[in-house]
Design an enzyme around this catalytic site. Structure first.
Site, PDB file in Angstrom:
ATOM      1  N   ASP A 175       0.859  -1.181   0.000  1.00 13.17           N
ATOM      2  CA  ASP A 175       0.000   0.000   0.000  1.00 13.17           C
ATOM      3  C   ASP A 175       0.892   1.227   0.000  1.00 13.17           C
ATOM      4  O   ASP A 175       1.943   1.243   0.647  1.00 13.17           O
ATOM      5  CB  ASP A 175      -0.872   0.043   1.258  1.00 13.17           C
ATOM      6  CG  ASP A 175      -2.031  -0.942   1.223  1.00 13.17           C
ATOM      7  OD1 ASP A 175      -2.069  -1.790   0.316  1.00 13.17           O
ATOM      8  OD2 ASP A 175      -2.890  -0.853   2.116  1.00 13.17           O
TER       9      ASP A 175
ATOM     10  N   SER B 239       8.938   3.318   4.716  1.00 12.54           N
ATOM     11  CA  SER B 239      10.006   3.588   3.773  1.00 12.54           C
ATOM     12  C   SER B 239       9.549   3.301   2.353  1.00 12.54           C
ATOM     13  O   SER B 239       8.434   3.647   1.974  1.00 12.54           O
ATOM     14  CB  SER B 239      11.255   2.783   4.124  1.00 12.54           C
ATOM     15  OG  SER B 239      12.360   3.294   3.419  1.00 12.54           O
TER      16      SER B 239
ATOM     17  N   HIS C  38       4.861  -7.368  -0.183  1.00 17.54           N
ATOM     18  CA  HIS C  38       4.450  -8.656  -0.757  1.00 17.54           C
ATOM     19  C   HIS C  38       5.053  -8.860  -2.143  1.00 17.54           C
ATOM     20  O   HIS C  38       5.595  -7.932  -2.743  1.00 17.54           O
ATOM     21  CB  HIS C  38       2.928  -8.720  -0.826  1.00 17.54           C
ATOM     22  CG  HIS C  38       2.268  -8.709   0.528  1.00 17.54           C
ATOM     23  ND1 HIS C  38       1.635  -9.814   1.048  1.00 17.54           N
ATOM     24  CD2 HIS C  38       2.152  -7.731   1.465  1.00 17.54           C
ATOM     25  CE1 HIS C  38       1.151  -9.524   2.249  1.00 17.54           C
ATOM     26  NE2 HIS C  38       1.447  -8.256   2.520  1.00 17.54           N
TER      27      HIS C  38
END
Length: 283
Positions: free
Chosen positions: A96, A250, A152
């Site tokens: 995200d 980050s 992911h």
């Protein structure tokens, strides 16, 4: 931009070179790991209010139930909140956040912002491992403090190497990207390299100031040593499987080889993205 805004920006950039980056990050790391109820509840509550964290999508929606700020920050999401695109040709967002930059690596250079770029060879810190990506494709995804902070797999593949690269810990945001040359190839990072049906793929987890740590499923939480550390692996991960996580926010940089895939034209700098949504597809 107003004179006041420019002045604030200049002060912020100059401060990046003065602040003891690693010492500050270690101090924040200890605070983030604290499990004392008064301490961790105060930190979590303040952070949640400051950034407007949406706890309704978290597996544990009560922020104060987490045993530490780190556990809260790396919280899992409810099942079904982020569906992974099932098209076998799709390449999905690893996290995200928002696209910082996306496009083609030109003669080994990855575009950063406003005339800034960095060498893919410096990013990966190994000329041989970097070679397949020199004219390939890249996407840089910025995870802001309010975002879900697990990273992911953009595409299914076998993890073959991880390379810990020591470095600086500049803040990672639009201001620093526009003003600090080679930002992502200077900060501490964990390079994850894969064999896939599309050839080589890399996912680089880039650290930043007050980021209290980087963790991958293959290495566990990274312990900074101040030296390059290359490890071999043989771990297959499906598209959408968890690869790692950040303890404070980050950036993740995704790399593919030339002529293997292309990004969806709908995505550009500042585009919002969600983990599992298609960013592009194989050729």
């Amino acid at each position: 931009m107003s004179l006041t805004s420019r002045l604030k920006q200049q002060i912020f950039i100059k401060a990046q070179n003065v602040v003891p980056q690693h010492q500050l990050s270690r101090i924040v790391g200890k605070l983030a790991a604290a499990e004392h109820p008064i301490v961790k509840n105060a930190v979590i509550s303040a952070f949640k209010a400051q950034y407007g964290i949406d706890m309704s999508i978290a597996e544990q929606s009560n922020a104060l139930k987490y045993k530490s700020f780190n556990e809260f920050f790396t919280r899992a999401l409810k099942d079904g909140v982020r569906e992974v695109d099932q098209d076998p040709r799709s390449i999905v967002s690893p996290a995200d956040g928002a696209i910082s930059q996306i496009g083609t690596i030109v003669e080994g250079e990855v575009f950063q912002a406003k005339g800034q770029s960095f060498s893919v060879e410096k990013l990966i810190a190994d000329p041989q491992l970097a070679e397949p990506f020199k004219n390939g494709q890249f996407a840089t995804v910025y995870l802001s403090p309010k975002d879900y902070h697990r990273v992911h797999m953009p595409f299914a593949g076998t993890l073959t190497e991880t390379l810990y690269v020591p470095g600086e810990l500049f803040s990672v945001n639009q201001t620093t990207a526009e003003n600090i040359p080679g930002l992502f190839a200077r900060n501490e990072r964990m390079v994850c390299l894969f064999d896939t049906e599309l050839g080589r793929m890399a996912v680089v987890l880039v650290g930043a100031m007050i980021v209290a740590g980087i963790e991958t499923v293959a290495t566990g939480k990274v312990k900074p040593t101040g030296r390059l550390e290359l490890n071999q692996h043989d771990l297959f991960l499906e598209k959408g499987a968890e690869l790692g996580r950040f303890y404070l926010g980050s950036t993740a940089v995704v790399l593919f080889e030339k002529d293997k895939m292309q990004w969806d034209a709908a995505f550009g700098a500042t585009s919002a993205v969600e983990m599992g949504k298609a960013l592009g597809h194989s050729l």
